[in-house]
Write an enzyme that holds these catalytic residues in place. Structure first.
Site, PDB file in Angstrom:
ATOM      1  N   LYS A 123       0.847  -1.204   0.000  1.00 40.37           N
ATOM      2  CA  LYS A 123       0.000   0.000   0.000  1.00 40.37           C
ATOM      3  C   LYS A 123       0.882   1.254   0.000  1.00 40.37           C
ATOM      4  O   LYS A 123       2.084   1.176   0.299  1.00 40.37           O
ATOM      5  CB  LYS A 123      -0.903  -0.016   1.239  1.00 40.37           C
ATOM      6  CG  LYS A 123      -0.159  -0.003   2.566  1.00 40.37           C
ATOM      7  CD  LYS A 123      -1.098  -0.283   3.732  1.00 40.37           C
ATOM      8  CE  LYS A 123      -0.340  -0.312   5.049  1.00 40.37           C
ATOM      9  NZ  LYS A 123      -1.175  -0.800   6.164  1.00 40.37           N
ATOM     10  N   TYR A 133      14.898  30.151   9.009  1.00 39.54           N
ATOM     11  CA  TYR A 133      13.730  30.840   9.565  1.00 39.54           C
ATOM     12  C   TYR A 133      13.746  30.826  11.084  1.00 39.54           C
ATOM     13  O   TYR A 133      14.112  29.820  11.700  1.00 39.54           O
ATOM     14  CB  TYR A 133      12.449  30.145   9.108  1.00 39.54           C
ATOM     15  CG  TYR A 133      12.138  30.314   7.649  1.00 39.54           C
ATOM     16  CD1 TYR A 133      11.959  31.577   7.084  1.00 39.54           C
ATOM     17  CD2 TYR A 133      11.981  29.199   6.833  1.00 39.54           C
ATOM     18  CE1 TYR A 133      11.641  31.715   5.741  1.00 39.54           C
ATOM     19  CE2 TYR A 133      11.654  29.329   5.489  1.00 39.54           C
ATOM     20  CZ  TYR A 133      11.490  30.590   4.946  1.00 39.54           C
ATOM     21  OH  TYR A 133      11.176  30.725   3.628  1.00 39.54           O
TER      22      TYR A 133
HETATM   23  C1  LIG Z   1      -0.377  -1.809   6.840  1.00 34.33           C
HETATM   24  C2  LIG Z   1      -0.916  -3.095   7.330  1.00 34.33           C
HETATM   25  C3  LIG Z   1      -0.059  -4.194   7.508  1.00 34.33           C
HETATM   26  C4  LIG Z   1       1.449  -4.111   7.393  1.00 34.33           C
HETATM   27  O1  LIG Z   1       1.965  -3.627   8.608  1.00 34.33           O
HETATM   28  P1  LIG Z   1       3.540  -3.543   8.884  1.00 34.33           P
HETATM   29  O2  LIG Z   1       3.612  -3.241  10.333  1.00 34.33           O
HETATM   30  O3  LIG Z   1       4.073  -2.450   8.029  1.00 34.33           O
HETATM   31  O4  LIG Z   1       4.115  -4.851   8.546  1.00 34.33           O
HETATM   32  C5  LIG Z   1      -0.636  -5.405   7.832  1.00 34.33           C
HETATM   33  N1  LIG Z   1      -1.966  -5.528   8.018  1.00 34.33           N
HETATM   34  C6  LIG Z   1      -2.820  -4.490   7.871  1.00 34.33           C
HETATM   35  C7  LIG Z   1      -4.278  -4.695   8.083  1.00 34.33           C
HETATM   36  C8  LIG Z   1      -2.317  -3.229   7.542  1.00 34.33           C
HETATM   37  O5  LIG Z   1      -3.160  -2.204   7.438  1.00 34.33           O
END
Ligand SMILES: *Cc1c(COP(=O)(O)O)cnc(C)c1O
Length: 388
Positions: free
Chosen positions: A45, A271
């Protein structure tokens, strides 16, 4: 007379480098720690946590990974259009109006609510689905004790239930309270699954592990482990895990130095004049800022970069397009030289975990900020048909 358009060099300003061989190594390393019968589901993702989902998923497919998870239907469609085969599970919400897309692109949808299941069912599209069971995370899912709701989902004629999942809320620490909670979540999941089986339902593939579950509870039987952050060779933070696989960071962040000059004692930088030089200082102005994903919160909080193999501090506030580094102790720094913000150069390294700590967050948050205007340069073996 036609003139050829000049092409931009990718490493002209600021960029990220993605080491696909390190990714393949991490997949193998994680698999070697998985219980037998458990398959890796690569979580790609958010552009594979900023690494580029098409290249990452393409290479992992060639490494034998046949199962992927994304957050949105659009992310799944992007992968299908790149030619990716295998299963793609959409972990997030897809509007029922888009059920046709799920069908057309063979995307499996996570079902987290009985009304949502009914809405999808009523679209008339035959959809592959997994059910999210809430065992205490309280983010998404049908409550583990609500067998009536779960039964309703199983009886939706247009939903082909191929798996059941839950998500662990605190598998990333081994504090005793968290361990008790996590074991409780797993017991709830297992008891619900056996109740569903007793009721005659096929619960399909079972999965509850993400990266930290895999590393802290490695011997639990399951069909998939949904690995995200660990696949990219980093952990969310520096807390120790029960299993410490030899992971290799996949992503580096680099930028050119635009200007080098001396400032005098008592002069301030950036800044708000939050930093004042105590002695004459050689400053390098680096072509990267928070619009590139460098966290502004790192300003004055121990943020570093590597120049010519030396780890040097970032000075003053990080700007939208720039940051300044103290290179007083580094010889021969010139405009055009490279500053490494994540990764290694000449024996010095900045790990993503350090950047996250300086910014008061976790590496997942840091990695998925990149890529709005940073080109990705891929190293290592690219998947066949890449450039795809
Ligand atoms: C993003 C996600 C993962 C992966 O998690 P990591 O800690 O990056 O391995 C697994 N399961 C679900 C439901 C997620 O949303």
């Amino acid at each position: 007379m036609t003139e050829d358009k000049p092409e931009a060099v990718e490493d002209g300003r600021a960029w990220i480098e993605i080491d696909l061989d390190a990714l393949a190594h991490n997949a193998a390393e994680l698999r070697s720690h998985m219980p037998s019968g458990c398959e890796l589901m690569a979580v790609v993702k958010a552009e594979a946590y900023g690494h580029g989902s098409v290249m990452v998923a393409g290479r992992l497919f060639e490494e034998g990974v046949k199962s992927f998870a994304v957050a949105t239907a659009e992310e799944g469609i992007l992968l299908r259009e790149s030619g990716l085969d295998g299963e793609i599970l959409v972990l997030g919400y897809t509007a029922p109006e888009n059920a046709g897309l799920l069908r057309t692109y063979r995307l499996m949808q996570l079902i987290f609510d009985v009304d949502y299941a009914r809405q999808l069912d009523e679209t008339g599209c035959k959809l592959q689905a997994h059910i999210a069971i809430d065992t205490g995370m309280h983010r998404l899912g049908i409550d583990f004790s609500d067998l009536t709701a779960l039964e309703t989902v199983f009886k939706c004629g247009n939903l082909i239930i191929e798996g059941c999942a839950t998500h662990l809320a605190s598998s990333d620490t081994l504090d005793s309270g968290d361990v008790i909670f996590t074991c409780g979540q797993i017991e709830k999941f297992e008891s619900t699954i056996s109740a569903l089986k007793t009721m005659g339902f096929n619960t399909g593939k079972l999965h509850f592990q993400a990266s930290y579950g895999m590393l802290n509870y490695q011997n639990l039987r399951c069909d998939y482990a949904r690995a995200g952050i660990a696949l990219y060779g980093v952990l969310s933070h520096d807390e120790a895990t029960a299993v410490r696989p030899a992971l290799r960071p996949v992503l580096s962040l680099k930028a050119r130095i635009a200007q080098v000059r001396w400032i005098g004692a008592g002069e301030t930088v950036s800044y708000g004049r939050t930093f004042m030089a105590a002695a004459p200082m050689k400053l390098a102005t680096v072509c990267a800022g928070y619009a590139d994903g460098v966290p502004r919160q790192m300003s004055g909080n121990g943020g570093m970069c590597v120049v010519h193999g030396h780890k040097v501090p970032i000075i003053g506030r990080i700007c939208m397009d720039w940051l300044m580094a103290d290179v007083t102790g580094v010889d021969h720094v010139q405009p055009g030289d490279i500053a490494t913000l994540i990764g290694s150069d000449g024996g010095a390294e900045i790990r993503c975990e350090e950047v996250a700590a300086a910014a008061g967050t976790i590496t997942n948050d840091i990695l998925c900020r990149f890529g709005i205007r940073l080109p990705r340069i891929y190293k290592g073996r690219k998947p066949e048909g890449a450039g795809r």
